[in-house]
Scaffold this motif. Structure first.
Motif, mmCIF file in Angstrom:
data_model
loop_
_atom_site.group_PDB
_atom_site.id
_atom_site.type_symbol
_atom_site.label_atom_id
_atom_site.label_comp_id
_atom_site.label_asym_id
_atom_site.label_seq_id
_atom_site.Cartn_x
_atom_site.Cartn_y
_atom_site.Cartn_z
ATOM 1 N N ARG A 120 2.206 -6.120 -7.136
ATOM 2 C CA ARG A 120 2.602 -4.728 -6.939
ATOM 3 C C ARG A 120 2.905 -4.314 -5.513
ATOM 4 O O ARG A 120 3.654 -3.364 -5.288
ATOM 5 N N LEU A 121 2.278 -4.967 -4.524
ATOM 6 C CA LEU A 121 2.287 -4.396 -3.192
ATOM 7 C C LEU A 121 3.499 -4.828 -2.383
ATOM 8 O O LEU A 121 3.939 -5.967 -2.429
ATOM 9 N N SER A 122 4.020 -3.890 -1.612
ATOM 10 C CA SER A 122 5.144 -4.179 -0.722
ATOM 11 C C SER A 122 5.011 -3.306 0.515
ATOM 12 O O SER A 122 4.368 -2.264 0.498
ATOM 13 N N THR A 123 5.624 -3.727 1.594
ATOM 14 C CA THR A 123 5.531 -2.963 2.842
ATOM 15 C C THR A 123 6.652 -1.941 2.950
ATOM 16 O O THR A 123 7.680 -2.042 2.294
ATOM 17 N N SER A 124 6.431 -0.952 3.774
ATOM 18 C CA SER A 124 7.426 0.086 4.019
ATOM 19 C C SER A 124 8.561 -0.454 4.876
ATOM 20 O O SER A 124 8.351 -1.031 5.931
ATOM 21 N N ALA A 125 9.788 -0.279 4.395
ATOM 22 C CA ALA A 125 10.932 -0.809 5.147
ATOM 23 C C ALA A 125 11.040 -0.164 6.521
ATOM 24 O O ALA A 125 11.357 -0.818 7.513
ATOM 25 N N ALA A 126 10.762 1.152 6.577
ATOM 26 C CA ALA A 126 10.846 1.832 7.878
ATOM 27 C C ALA A 126 9.820 1.278 8.847
ATOM 28 O O ALA A 126 10.108 1.072 10.030
ATOM 29 N N ALA A 127 8.603 1.033 8.358
ATOM 30 C CA ALA A 127 7.561 0.513 9.236
ATOM 31 C C ALA A 127 7.891 -0.887 9.701
ATOM 32 O O ALA A 127 7.632 -1.256 10.841
ATOM 33 N N SER A 171 -7.985 -10.385 -12.099
ATOM 34 C CA SER A 171 -7.166 -9.181 -12.301
ATOM 35 C C SER A 171 -6.803 -8.534 -10.975
ATOM 36 O O SER A 171 -5.665 -8.087 -10.766
ATOM 37 N N TYR A 172 -7.764 -8.472 -10.093
ATOM 38 C CA TYR A 172 -7.586 -7.859 -8.767
ATOM 39 C C TYR A 172 -6.457 -8.542 -8.002
ATOM 40 O O TYR A 172 -5.521 -7.901 -7.515
ATOM 41 N N LEU A 173 -6.510 -9.853 -7.892
ATOM 42 C CA LEU A 173 -5.501 -10.590 -7.129
ATOM 43 C C LEU A 173 -4.130 -10.516 -7.792
ATOM 44 O O LEU A 173 -3.108 -10.381 -7.113
ATOM 45 N N ALA A 174 -4.099 -10.581 -9.106
ATOM 46 C CA ALA A 174 -2.820 -10.507 -9.807
ATOM 47 C C ALA A 174 -2.138 -9.167 -9.571
ATOM 48 O O ALA A 174 -0.919 -9.101 -9.351
ATOM 49 N N LEU A 175 -2.916 -8.094 -9.600
ATOM 50 C CA LEU A 175 -2.351 -6.768 -9.360
ATOM 51 C C LEU A 175 -1.765 -6.664 -7.962
ATOM 52 O O LEU A 175 -0.650 -6.172 -7.764
ATOM 53 N N MET A 176 -2.528 -7.116 -6.972
ATOM 54 C CA MET A 176 -2.077 -6.963 -5.596
ATOM 55 C C MET A 176 -0.841 -7.808 -5.315
ATOM 56 O O MET A 176 0.114 -7.348 -4.681
ATOM 57 N N LEU A 193 1.376 -1.716 6.624
ATOM 58 C CA LEU A 193 0.579 -2.614 5.790
ATOM 59 C C LEU A 193 0.318 -1.964 4.433
ATOM 60 O O LEU A 193 0.015 -0.777 4.365
ATOM 61 N N PRO A 194 0.423 -2.730 3.350
ATOM 62 C CA PRO A 194 0.122 -2.161 2.026
ATOM 63 C C PRO A 194 -1.323 -1.687 1.952
ATOM 64 O O PRO A 194 -2.212 -2.275 2.568
ATOM 65 N N LEU A 195 -1.544 -0.635 1.180
ATOM 66 C CA LEU A 195 -2.863 -0.026 1.074
ATOM 67 C C LEU A 195 -3.322 0.009 -0.379
ATOM 68 O O LEU A 195 -2.582 0.436 -1.267
ATOM 69 N N VAL A 196 -4.547 -0.445 -0.594
ATOM 70 C CA VAL A 196 -5.242 -0.290 -1.874
ATOM 71 C C VAL A 196 -6.378 0.701 -1.654
ATOM 72 O O VAL A 196 -7.067 0.645 -0.635
ATOM 73 N N PHE A 197 -6.570 1.604 -2.597
ATOM 74 C CA PHE A 197 -7.617 2.619 -2.455
ATOM 75 C C PHE A 197 -8.506 2.625 -3.684
ATOM 76 O O PHE A 197 -8.030 2.614 -4.820
ATOM 77 N N THR A 198 -9.820 2.602 -3.437
ATOM 78 C CA THR A 198 -10.816 2.813 -4.485
ATOM 79 C C THR A 198 -11.719 3.943 -4.034
ATOM 80 O O THR A 198 -12.396 3.829 -3.010
ATOM 81 N N GLY A 199 -11.712 5.045 -4.774
ATOM 82 C CA GLY A 199 -12.494 6.212 -4.368
ATOM 83 C C GLY A 199 -13.984 6.059 -4.607
ATOM 84 O O GLY A 199 -14.787 6.691 -3.933
#
Length: 722
Positions: free
Chosen positions: A445-452, A437-442, A142-148
């Motif tokens: 930009r986001l994609s899943t790992s082909a291996a996963a 802005s938040y939704l447009a970025l996600m 699953l794609p991951l977004v991180f906010t510290g």
């Protein structure tokens, strides 16, 4: 028909609910809590979003509201809270959650697997959620977004600059674990959302696994329905009543601070600046809204210390009648407090040592209240856009005092700052702009790992080679020079069990190659293992097969550069030396330490991060150091097997005894620790699914097998109470 987005947010510490947030109750229940709640509400209101869920911790503790013991809670149409229990039932501060986060990650994977529809992405808030989010993202693709929100390296830098002791900081804040978790989250994150350019360009850039091309600045929004300059006579009277018992001249312009009673917020420095300045004392009152407090004995030590410092300073400078510090306020009164201060020509003061963003600065600006703020982090961006006050060096007492005196000296400038703040927040910091802005970025930009994805889409017709439960023994410790009687007993018990899909299977864990492991295992005359986890967890083989699991190799090979690891550590010959070629592997670089112990590990981690290597060191038995792909470990290999063959983790039993085995005993698998274990495992006694045997070595393993009745038809490894 288009299907709307399904979003998952992780917010693990503090006290989180849909109403009456207890902001300021402690250091863990602050601005992040409010931000997540407002973000979730705003996302749920969007037409392109079907549902938003916040996963947080379920808490059963008489000291806190029963609201936090509800497994599910409605926030708004299309938004909800799900609480999962992990670790002790009682409320814990965030620094005490680290040993229990693997348990949450395991639970979350199980729950998400069972759903008809998985989240389109995970958004993890803060380091603890970043750690869990990275594990779940890795395992389920699953794609991951991180906010510290705030970062460990910046906190450490500020605390050391303020004269803190590194060992004491480590003991209080578990700062090394936090920084390691942030590095892990950044390595897995498809997108990092920061609040300010300074945060992105200067704070995150100190992390070796931060990729600037994956980061974007999206300033938080302000709720214009609550924060505005239009006050009512009733709310103004209510706030005046709150301050009445403290202030002799309540009409004076207040210097207002609203924050937690946290050392980082630096409130005692503000009190001292006020007390030392005859100008400020003649012109202003000081109003400190530092959360709600009933019984000081229920506060944590840091809160008590901050309040004691404040009380001592009030007494030293005789500030009675000029300083207000109300014990209680409701969250819905906060906008009125800003407006009350603005009506009197006051200033909002944020003297924090470090401020990642400063949402309270925007709330004050939207309410028409100018600011004097720390010249650090978020306030710089806010000041650049709003031009609504002054920035000062809060670590310099004279600078703070001078800034406060200058800010309150010109009424015309005060009115210009007030108007600038209201207009700029409306233009730059609305929730609508933030969410767009938040939704447009996600979405962009986001994609899943082909291996996963390949792992999740494995052919269902393949037979499970593991059995209906799996015993994992370490060839290098549990089965090294075993007692003959204990080995015979184990041989008999394993031979008598059904094996394979009809009963328990046997797995072997080892740092050796498959060939070396098979040669050693033959001498033990035990039944053939169902699975081999070799080369320190970097290779998986089944039964008699020589070919390793290609899906596992593809998963751990992401960003791995074996030659890059060797180059990064090539000049550390005074500390480590490469082992012989037959101890190396495609995904493992093995060293011997010249001096035993973990002292060299921080240096090795630093070198790997500086050289941008997606690798991690693992020290075993004090002498043996393996550098592995970031995604590889014996623990992750076990979880791969669980997902690959749909065998629940609570049907696994592992044995741990040596340094480096801690990773094996965290989370849902059951574990046995023999009596002759390394002392570093003593901390695992607080974990529910760990059994400490009275006997040593292989005899202790047999004791654990009997405790769990693992090899019988009535095995109880899947029970939570041991």
């Amino acid at each position: 028909m288009n299907v709307g987005l399904n979003l998952l947010h992780l917010h693990l510490h503090g006290l989180f609910r849909s109403h009456d947030l207890e902001l300021g109750r402690d250091a863990d229940t602050g601005g992040q809590t409010l931000y997540v709640l407002e973000l979730v509400r705003s996302l749920a209101a969007r037409a392109e979003v079907d549902h938003v869920e916040v996963v947080t911790r379920l808490i059963q503790d008489r000291r806190v509201s029963a609201d936090y013991a509800r497994a599910e809670e409605f926030i708004a149409p299309g938004a909800s809270i799900r609480r999962l229990s992990f670790g002790p039932k009682r409320y814990l501060r965030k620094e005490q959650l680290w040993p229990h986060l693997d348990e949450l990650a395991d639970q979350l994977v199980v729950q998400l697997q069972a759903r008809d529809r998985r989240p389109d992405w995970i958004h993890a808030h803060y380091a603890d959620a970043g750690y869990v989010g990275a594990l779940v993202s890795r395992r389920l693709g699953l794609p991951l977004v991180f906010t510290g929100h705030s970062l460990g390296r910046e906190k450490l830098r500020r605390l050391l600059a303020a004269g803190g002791d590194r060992e004491q900081i480590e003991q209080t804040y578990s700062i090394s674990r936090r920084i390691d978790a942030e590095e892990l989250a950044l390595a897995h994150a498809d997108l990092v959302i920061t609040s300010t350019r300074q945060e992105r360009d200067h704070q995150y850039s100190r992390y070796g696994r931060f990729h600037s091309d994956r980061a974007d600045v999206v300033p938080p929004g302000v709720d214009a329905r609550r924060f505005h300059p239009r006050s009512t006579p009733q709310e103004s009277a209510d706030v005046s009543a709150m301050m009445q018992s403290f202030l002799r001249e309540p009409q004076r312009p207040p210097l207002l601070a609203i924050c937690r009673a946290d050392r980082r917020k630096n409130i005692p420095a503000l009190v001292e600046a006020f007390g030392r300045s005859s100008v400020l004392r003649e012109r202003h009152n000081l109003v400190l809204v530092l959360g709600n407090r009933d019984d000081s004995r229920q506060m944590d030590r840091q809160q008590r210390e901050v309040f004691q410092q404040i009380f001592d300073l009030v007494d030293r400078y005789d500030l009675y009648g000029s300083v207000a510090y109300p014990k209680h306020h409701r969250r819905d009164q906060v906008p009125a407090i800003y407006r009350w201060a603005a009506e009197r020509g006051g200033l909002f003061v944020n003297p924090a040592l470090t401020e990642p963003f400063g949402l309270t600065l925007l709330e004050a600006a939207a309410s028409g209240l100018p600011m004097v703020a720390t010249d650090d982090g978020g306030p710089r961006d806010i000041h650049r856009r709003c031009d609504n006050g002054l920035l000062v060096d809060v670590t310099d007492r004279e600078s703070l005092q001078d800034g406060l005196e200058r800010a309150g000296s010109d009424g015309g400038r005060w009115r210009r700052w007030s108007d600038n703040g209201v207009e700029a927040v409306s233009r730059h910091y609305s929730w609508d702009a933030h969410v767009c802005s938040y939704l447009a970025l996600m979405q962009g930009r986001l994609s899943t790992s082909a291996a996963a994805v390949k792992l999740l889409e494995r052919p269902v017709a393949q037979a499970n080679p593991l059995g209906d439960r799996l015993l994992l023994l370490d060839l290098d410790t549990s089965l090294e020079q075993p007692d003959a009687e204990a080995l015979q007993a184990l041989r008999h018990q394993l031979s008598a069990s059904p094996g394979r899909s009809m009963g328990p299977g046997l797995g072997i864990i080892t740092g050796r190659s498959l060939a070396a492991a098979r040669q050693r295992f033959t001498e033990l005359q035990l039944p053939e293992p169902s699975v081999w986890i070799t080369q320190a967890g970097t290779e998986i083989h089944y039964g008699q097969e020589d070919q390793s699991d290609r899906l596992w190799a593809a998963e751990i090979g992401v960003d791995w550069q074996r030659e890059g690891v060797e180059r990064a550590l090539a000049d550390l010959g005074d500390h480590i030396t490469l082992q012989a070629a037959d101890n190396q592997g495609p995904f493992k670089v093995s060293y011997l330490l010249r001096q035993p112990g973990p002292a060299v590990l921080p240096l090795i981690r630093q070198r790997l991060r500086q050289q941008h290597q997606a690798a991690r060191p693992n020290l075993r038995c004090h002498w043996y150091l393996d550098v592995l792909p970031l995604r590889a470990s014996r623990s992750e290999a076990m979880r791969f097997l669980s997902l690959r063959w749909a065998l629940p983790l609570d049907r696994f039993l592992v044995v741990a005894s040596q340094q480096g085995d801690l990773e094996l005993v965290q989370g849902l698998p059951a574990a046995v620790i023999p009596s002759d274990h390394d002392p570093c495992l003593d901390g695992c006694r607080q974990l529910q699914r760990v059994y400490f045997a009275d006997r040593a070595r292989l005899s202790g393993v047999l004791e654990g097998l009997q405790h769990y009745r693992f090899l019988s038809a009535r095995a109880r490894v899947d029970q939570s109470s041991m």
